[in-house]
Design an enzyme around this catalytic site. Structure first.
Site, PDB file in Angstrom:
ATOM      1  N   PRO A 179       0.592  -1.242  -0.059  1.00  0.00           N
ATOM      2  CA  PRO A 179      -0.252  -0.103   0.034  1.00  0.00           C
ATOM      3  C   PRO A 179       0.894   1.457  -0.002  1.00  0.00           C
ATOM      4  CG  PRO A 179      -0.397  -1.482   1.778  1.00  0.00           C
ATOM      5  CD  PRO A 179       0.618  -1.961   1.324  1.00  0.00           C
ATOM      6  N   THR A 191       1.151   5.110   0.051  1.00  0.00           N
ATOM      7  CA  THR A 191       0.523   6.392   0.110  1.00  0.00           C
ATOM      8  C   THR A 191       0.804   7.384  -1.103  1.00  0.00           C
ATOM      9  OG1 THR A 191       0.575   6.208   2.389  1.00  0.00           O
ATOM     10  CG2 THR A 191       0.208   8.563   1.497  1.00  0.00           C
ATOM     11  N   GLN A 220      -6.268  -0.973   3.092  1.00  0.00           N
ATOM     12  CA  GLN A 220      -5.476  -0.676   4.110  1.00  0.00           C
ATOM     13  C   GLN A 220      -6.100   0.408   4.873  1.00  0.00           C
ATOM     14  OE1 GLN A 220      -1.475   1.161   4.691  1.00  0.00           O
ATOM     15  NE2 GLN A 220      -0.798  -0.868   5.099  1.00  0.00           N
ATOM     16  N   CYS A 232       3.127   2.833   9.661  1.00  0.00           N
ATOM     17  CA  CYS A 232       3.057   4.466   9.277  1.00  0.00           C
ATOM     18  C   CYS A 232       3.973   5.163  10.188  1.00  0.00           C
ATOM     19  CB  CYS A 232       1.621   4.963   8.919  1.00  0.00           C
ATOM     20  SG  CYS A 232       1.711   6.713   8.433  1.00  0.00           S
ATOM     21  N   LYS A 239       0.268  -5.189   8.469  1.00  0.00           N
ATOM     22  CA  LYS A 239       1.469  -4.716   7.913  1.00  0.00           C
ATOM     23  C   LYS A 239       2.065  -3.866   9.224  1.00  0.00           C
ATOM     24  CE  LYS A 239       3.984  -2.865   3.983  1.00  0.00           C
ATOM     25  NZ  LYS A 239       4.734  -1.912   4.597  1.00  0.00           N
ATOM     26  N   HIS A 298       7.907  -5.242   7.529  1.00  0.00           N
ATOM     27  CA  HIS A 298       8.818  -4.150   6.810  1.00  0.00           C
ATOM     28  C   HIS A 298      10.115  -4.055   7.597  1.00  0.00           C
ATOM     29  CE1 HIS A 298       9.577   0.047   5.239  1.00  0.00           C
ATOM     30  NE2 HIS A 298      10.555  -0.716   5.047  1.00  0.00           N
ATOM     31  N   ASN A 320       9.207  -7.650   3.502  1.00  0.00           N
ATOM     32  CA  ASN A 320       9.021  -6.302   2.608  1.00  0.00           C
ATOM     33  C   ASN A 320      10.283  -5.353   3.071  1.00  0.00           C
ATOM     34  OD1 ASN A 320       7.362  -3.296   3.196  1.00  0.00           O
ATOM     35  ND2 ASN A 320       8.143  -4.083   1.230  1.00  0.00           N
ATOM     36  N   ASP A 354      13.566  -3.304   0.208  1.00  0.00           N
ATOM     37  CA  ASP A 354      14.858  -3.089  -0.656  1.00  0.00           C
ATOM     38  C   ASP A 354      14.926  -4.381  -1.958  1.00  0.00           C
ATOM     39  OD1 ASP A 354      15.528  -1.275   1.143  1.00  0.00           O
ATOM     40  OD2 ASP A 354      16.747  -2.855   2.172  1.00  0.00           O
TER      41      ASP A 354
END
Length: 426
Positions: free
Chosen positions: A85, A87, A139, A170, A209, A239, A271, A273
């Protein structure tokens, strides 16, 4: 619009629903009753006999227990590639491009629950789904279980989506300070209530996430992961960076492996790179426990990465082929946002945001040591033709020139400053 496959764009907010939300007349009794029930029974579900059934509006405690026990839609996550997702840049036209290059799972941009519940058209635009998105999620971001559960009920009942993803990653300061996104990682009791209530109100899977944690020296994802399945999650995406690191350090794939092992048997996606098939293969070799891989910035820099992974190759894509991708994006943008002045303005603005990532791609033909790495600053170079040189420019003026080749001249005094300023290079 329709074709033989049905409507091109789904999940459009209709007038009746908009009015019900703005006048606060939408029936949220189910989610309100569920939250009250869970607040009263924090030690677990309670089996009520007939004499203990209590009425809460039109929904009884019996109904709430049935909600908790109902079966969810099952998704086979194994071996799929997901688009993160994103932004601002992960809009519907961009996701269509990625679908054509072979991505399996798409997800809308982060949507704020409070804005969805208020009927904000801008926020509801993030829920729209193109018919080619065959596995699509939304999301959500919120800082408390009440708005989150209501939003989950609303989307579950009114929209055509396959899963809901809860944003615990976030890093934006405003959202973090208010306790949403990464801020939920520091509020364990609220986090538990959010996941439990949201999961129980949904008939579709709930995914999560998250980052490694808030601080780089205080990783918490491996501690939380075992609880996520117990609370009702169907999948975790990790991540491999903390909030504090943003994008300035390489993703920690060894830690992602630790989270995957701690979460088992809950499926985990990694998640961070991934910019080539080589990166993808190394990630899976490092962490064979992963169910799949999610790609974010790598898809913005080169959306054909999904084709490279599926075909296990390095694609030396030409400047003319890349320009054709931008042509498609232009057409998809005008179809999505409209072909009037406002639609052209929106298409241009979002294209420029994307170009602020696209210019970072270095053609394989001019690389000394392929494949390119996501954290390496693109060197200055002359392309193999004028268009390739123009596409490599880091100047916003040149991005505007590219947009003018597709959308015509910009208005007088037009300026552009990328919304995303994350430093992604070491």
């Amino acid at each position: 619009m329709f074709n033989e496959m049905g409507p091109y764009t789904k999940n459009i907010l209709n007038k009746e629903l908009l009015v019900a939300l703005r006048k606060k007349k939408y029936d949220f009794k189910m989610s309100e009753s569920l939250i009250k029930f869970n607040d009263r029974n924090k030690q677990g579900n309670v089996n009520l006999n007939k004499s203990e059934v209590k009425q809460s509006g039109t929904v009884t405690n019996e109904d709430v227990i049935k909600i908790q026990q109902r079966e969810k839609k099952i998704i086979d996550w194994k071996g799929k590639i997901a688009l993160s997702p994103l932004t601002t840049v992960g809009n519907l036209p961009f996701r269509r491009i990625c679908k054509e290059f072979g991505v399996d799972i798409t997800c809308g941009e982060m949507a704020m629950c409070s804005s969805l519940l208020q009927g904000s058209p801008q926020e509801w635009a993030l829920v729209k789904r193109h018919h080619t998105e065959d596995l699509f999620g939304v999301q959500l971001c919120a800082n408390n279980p009440h708005v989150l559960t209501k939003c989950g009920q609303l989307l579950n009942q009114e929209m055509d989506i396959d899963f809901i993803d809860l944003n615990l990653g976030c890093p934006i300061d405003l959202i973090y300070r208010e306790g949403g996104g990464c801020g939920l990682l520091r509020r364990s009791k609220v986090l538990e209530c959010c996941i439990k209530n949201l999961s129980q109100i949904l008939t579709i899977p709930l995914t999560i996430k998250t980052r490694t944690g808030v601080y780089s020296n205080e990783k918490v994802a491996h501690k939380l992961a075992p609880n996520f399945q117990k609370w009702g999650a169907s999948l975790i995406t990790i991540h491999g960076r903390s909030r504090e690191q943003r994008y300035t350090k390489l993703a920690d794939w060894n830690y992602i492996k630790e989270v995957a092992q701690a979460a088992a048997p809950l499926p985990v996606y990694g998640n961070g790179d991934i910019l080539s098939y080589d990166d993808y293969k190394v990630a899976l070799d490092t962490c064979p426990e992963l169910a799949g891989i999610m790609i974010g910035r790598g898809a913005l820099i080169k959306p054909w990465i999904f084709t490279e992974i599926k075909e296990q190759k390095i694609w030396d894509i030409s400047s003319s082929e890349r320009f054709e991708v931008l042509k498609k994006y232009t057409n998809y943008g005008l179809e999505h946002w409209g072909s009037d002045n406002k639609g052209v303005e929106n298409t241009r603005r979002f294209m420029l945001e994307w170009l602020s990532f696209l210019y970072r791609y270095v053609p394989i033909g001019v690389l000394e040591q392929p494949p390119q790495k996501v954290n390496e600053r693109p060197p200055s170079y002359m392309g193999r033709d004028d268009l390739e040189t123009l596409m490599a420019s880091s100047s916003a003026r040149d991005w505007i020139k590219i947009s003018e080749m597709l959308l015509g001249p910009v208005p007088d005094n037009f300026q552009f400053l990328p919304k995303h300023k994350a430093n992604s290079y070491t």
